[in-house]
Design a protein around this motif. Structure first.
Motif, PDB file in Angstrom:
ATOM      1  N   GLY A 107       0.799  -1.224   0.000  1.00 19.61           N
ATOM      2  CA  GLY A 107       0.000   0.000   0.000  1.00 19.61           C
ATOM      3  C   GLY A 107       0.830   1.272   0.000  1.00 19.61           C
ATOM      4  N   GLY A 108       1.923   1.284   0.745  1.00 25.61           N
ATOM      5  CA  GLY A 108       2.757   2.484   0.798  1.00 25.61           C
ATOM      6  C   GLY A 108       3.411   2.812  -0.533  1.00 25.61           C
ATOM      7  N   TYR A 109       3.759   1.781  -1.295  1.00 24.76           N
ATOM      8  CA  TYR A 109       4.360   2.006  -2.613  1.00 24.76           C
ATOM      9  C   TYR A 109       3.362   2.698  -3.542  1.00 24.76           C
ATOM     10  CZ  TYR A 109       7.852  -1.366  -0.990  1.00 24.76           C
ATOM     11  OH  TYR A 109       8.830  -2.014  -0.267  1.00 24.76           O
ATOM     12  N   LEU A 110       2.096   2.341  -3.425  1.00 22.30           N
ATOM     13  CA  LEU A 110       1.069   2.950  -4.274  1.00 22.30           C
ATOM     14  C   LEU A 110       0.951   4.443  -3.995  1.00 22.30           C
ATOM     15  CD1 LEU A 110      -1.666   0.161  -4.012  1.00 22.30           C
ATOM     16  CD2 LEU A 110      -0.122   0.592  -5.932  1.00 22.30           C
ATOM     17  N   ALA A 143      13.324  10.349  -7.051  1.00 24.85           N
ATOM     18  CA  ALA A 143      11.900  10.050  -6.921  1.00 24.85           C
ATOM     19  C   ALA A 143      11.670   8.581  -6.594  1.00 24.85           C
ATOM     20  CB  ALA A 143      11.171  10.430  -8.211  1.00 24.85           C
ATOM     21  N   ASN A 144      12.377   7.709  -7.290  1.00 24.01           N
ATOM     22  CA  ASN A 144      12.169   6.276  -7.095  1.00 24.01           C
ATOM     23  C   ASN A 144      12.581   5.822  -5.698  1.00 24.01           C
ATOM     24  OD1 ASN A 144      11.692   3.542  -8.701  1.00 24.01           O
ATOM     25  ND2 ASN A 144      13.523   3.252  -7.482  1.00 24.01           N
ATOM     26  N   PHE A 145      13.776   6.194  -5.288  1.00 22.46           N
ATOM     27  CA  PHE A 145      14.305   5.647  -4.042  1.00 22.46           C
ATOM     28  C   PHE A 145      13.896   6.437  -2.801  1.00 22.46           C
ATOM     29  CE2 PHE A 145      17.212   3.669  -7.135  1.00 22.46           C
ATOM     30  CZ  PHE A 145      16.997   2.342  -6.779  1.00 22.46           C
ATOM     31  N   ALA A 146      13.397   7.652  -2.975  1.00 24.12           N
ATOM     32  CA  ALA A 146      12.903   8.407  -1.822  1.00 24.12           C
ATOM     33  C   ALA A 146      11.382   8.407  -1.786  1.00 24.12           C
ATOM     34  CB  ALA A 146      13.427   9.845  -1.859  1.00 24.12           C
ATOM     35  N   LEU A 147      10.755   8.853  -2.859  1.00 23.05           N
ATOM     36  CA  LEU A 147       9.301   9.052  -2.828  1.00 23.05           C
ATOM     37  C   LEU A 147       8.510   7.755  -2.949  1.00 23.05           C
ATOM     38  CD1 LEU A 147       8.931  12.317  -4.936  1.00 23.05           C
ATOM     39  CD2 LEU A 147       9.236  12.031  -2.469  1.00 23.05           C
ATOM     40  N   ILE A 148       9.082   6.733  -3.543  1.00 21.76           N
ATOM     41  CA  ILE A 148       8.392   5.436  -3.603  1.00 21.76           C
ATOM     42  C   ILE A 148       8.780   4.565  -2.410  1.00 21.76           C
ATOM     43  CG2 ILE A 148       8.150   3.253  -4.858  1.00 21.76           C
ATOM     44  CD1 ILE A 148       8.305   4.797  -7.462  1.00 21.76           C
ATOM     45  N   TYR A 149      10.061   4.475  -2.123  1.00 22.70           N
ATOM     46  CA  TYR A 149      10.498   3.496  -1.121  1.00 22.70           C
ATOM     47  C   TYR A 149      10.281   3.946   0.322  1.00 22.70           C
ATOM     48  CZ  TYR A 149      12.271   0.106  -4.396  1.00 22.70           C
ATOM     49  OH  TYR A 149      12.348  -0.853  -5.375  1.00 22.70           O
ATOM     50  N   ILE A 150      10.348   5.227   0.601  1.00 25.60           N
ATOM     51  CA  ILE A 150      10.108   5.643   1.994  1.00 25.60           C
ATOM     52  C   ILE A 150       8.677   5.323   2.425  1.00 25.60           C
ATOM     53  CG2 ILE A 150       9.930   7.623   3.549  1.00 25.60           C
ATOM     54  CD1 ILE A 150      12.453   8.734   2.247  1.00 25.60           C
ATOM     55  N   PRO A 151       7.639   5.795   1.698  1.00 33.51           N
ATOM     56  CA  PRO A 151       6.285   5.374   2.087  1.00 33.51           C
ATOM     57  C   PRO A 151       6.068   3.878   1.907  1.00 33.51           C
ATOM     58  CG  PRO A 151       6.207   6.622   0.037  1.00 33.51           C
ATOM     59  CD  PRO A 151       7.599   6.768   0.579  1.00 33.51           C
ATOM     60  N   GLY A 152       6.748   3.279   0.918  1.00 28.07           N
ATOM     61  CA  GLY A 152       6.608   1.842   0.711  1.00 28.07           C
ATOM     62  C   GLY A 152       7.105   1.036   1.896  1.00 28.07           C
ATOM     63  N   LEU A 153       8.262   1.395   2.416  1.00 31.89           N
ATOM     64  CA  LEU A 153       8.824   0.675   3.560  1.00 31.89           C
ATOM     65  C   LEU A 153       8.026   0.935   4.836  1.00 31.89           C
ATOM     66  CD1 LEU A 153      12.623   1.214   2.846  1.00 31.89           C
ATOM     67  CD2 LEU A 153      11.362  -0.944   2.699  1.00 31.89           C
ATOM     68  N   LEU A 154       7.531   2.162   4.982  1.00 31.55           N
ATOM     69  CA  LEU A 154       6.687   2.456   6.145  1.00 31.55           C
ATOM     70  C   LEU A 154       5.411   1.610   6.110  1.00 31.55           C
ATOM     71  CD1 LEU A 154       7.042   6.339   6.342  1.00 31.55           C
ATOM     72  CD2 LEU A 154       8.016   4.658   7.916  1.00 31.55           C
ATOM     73  N   GLY A 155       4.796   1.523   4.928  1.00 31.39           N
ATOM     74  CA  GLY A 155       3.593   0.706   4.791  1.00 31.39           C
ATOM     75  C   GLY A 155       3.878  -0.772   4.997  1.00 31.39           C
TER      76      GLY A 155
END
Length: 205
Positions: A107-110, A143-155
Motif C-alpha cells: 500500500g505504501g508504494y502505491l 523520486a524512485n528511491f525516496a518518494l516510492i520506497y520511503i512510504p513503501g517501507l513504512l507501509g
C-alpha cells in the motif's frame, strides 16, 4: 512525408505543446489511459519467496507518467490508478484490487507512485534542462528511491506489525522491501531517463 531531424523536433514540440494546452476532457482521457498502462504493467511480476512485495514493471509506467503528462496530470493518472483499484477493479499487481490493498504490504508504494509522478511532472514542465538524460536520471533516482520506497517501507513495516504483532528490524525491512529491487529499478530508471530524453522537447512549450 518529409523525414528529417528538424521535422522530428517540430513534431515533438507540437505534441507536448498540444498536451499542455488541450481541453480538460482530453487531459482526463490521457490520464486514465496512463493509469491503464500502469495497471497493465503491474501484471508483469516476478514473485519473491521471502517477501510479499513482488518485482513488477509498473514503476516504469509511473516514472513516465509525469514526463508524458506533465505537472499535476501525471500525479492525477496515478490517483486514478489507485482509486479505481481501491473500488475493486483488479489491476494492482497480481490482478488484485479492493481497499484492503492499501493496508497490505504494497500500500505504501502505491502512495509513492502519486508523489513520484507529481515530482517528475513538475520538473519536466518547468525546467527544460531537466529533460536531458543526466538531470532526468538524477530526478528519477531521487523520486524512485525516496518518494516510492520511503512510504513503501513504512507501509510494509505497518503491514508486518499487523500480521506478526511486532515491527521488523531495519535489516529485515530492507531485505523485504528495498534491496531485492535495486538492480531492476536501476535498469527501469535508466530506460525511462533515456526515453524521456528522446521524446521531450528541449525548448520551453
Amino acid at each position: 512525408m518529409e523525414i528529417s531531424i528538424d521535422n522530428y523536433f517540430r513534431k515533438r514540440y507540437s505534441l507536448f505543446a498540444w498536451r499542455s494546452n488541450t481541453s480538460l476532457v482530453n487531459k482526463v482521457i490521457m490520464a486514465f489511459f496512463m493509469a491503464c498502462i500502469t495497471g497493465i504493467m503491474a501484471q508483469v511480476i516476478i514473485p519473491l519467496p521471502w517477501t510479499p512485495v513482488p518485482i513488477t514493471a509498473q514503476t516504469f509506467a509511473v516514472l513516465m507518467a509525469g514526463v508524458v503528462l506533465g505537472r499535476w496530470w501525471g500525479g492525477i493518472s496515478q490517483i486514478m490508478y489507485l482509486a479505481v483499484g481501491l473500488i475493486g477493479v483488479p489491476w494492482f499487481a497480481g490482478l488484485t484490487g479492493g481497499y484492503g490493498v492499501l493496508l497490505g504490504s504494497t500500500g505504501g508504494y502505491l502512495i509513492g507512485f502519486i508523489l513520484t509522478a507529481l515530482l517528475l511532472g513538475y520538473f519536466t514542465d518547468k525546467y527544460a534542462k531537466s529533460r536531458n538524460f543526466r538531470p532526468m536520471l538524477g530526478l528519477m533516482l531521487l523520486a524512485n528511491f525516496a518518494l516510492i520506497y520511503i512510504p513503501g517501507l513504512l507501509g510494509l513495516g505497518l503491514w508486518f506489525y499487523l500480521v506478526k504483532g511486532n515491527f521488523p528490524t531495519l535489516l529485515t525491512l530492507l531485505g523485504m522491501g528495498l534491496l531485492p529491487f535495486i538492480l531492476g529499478d536501476l535498469v527501469k530508471i535508466s530506460g525511462a531517463a533515456a526515453l524521456s530524453k528522446v521524446i521531450t522537447p528541449k525548448e520551453k512549450y
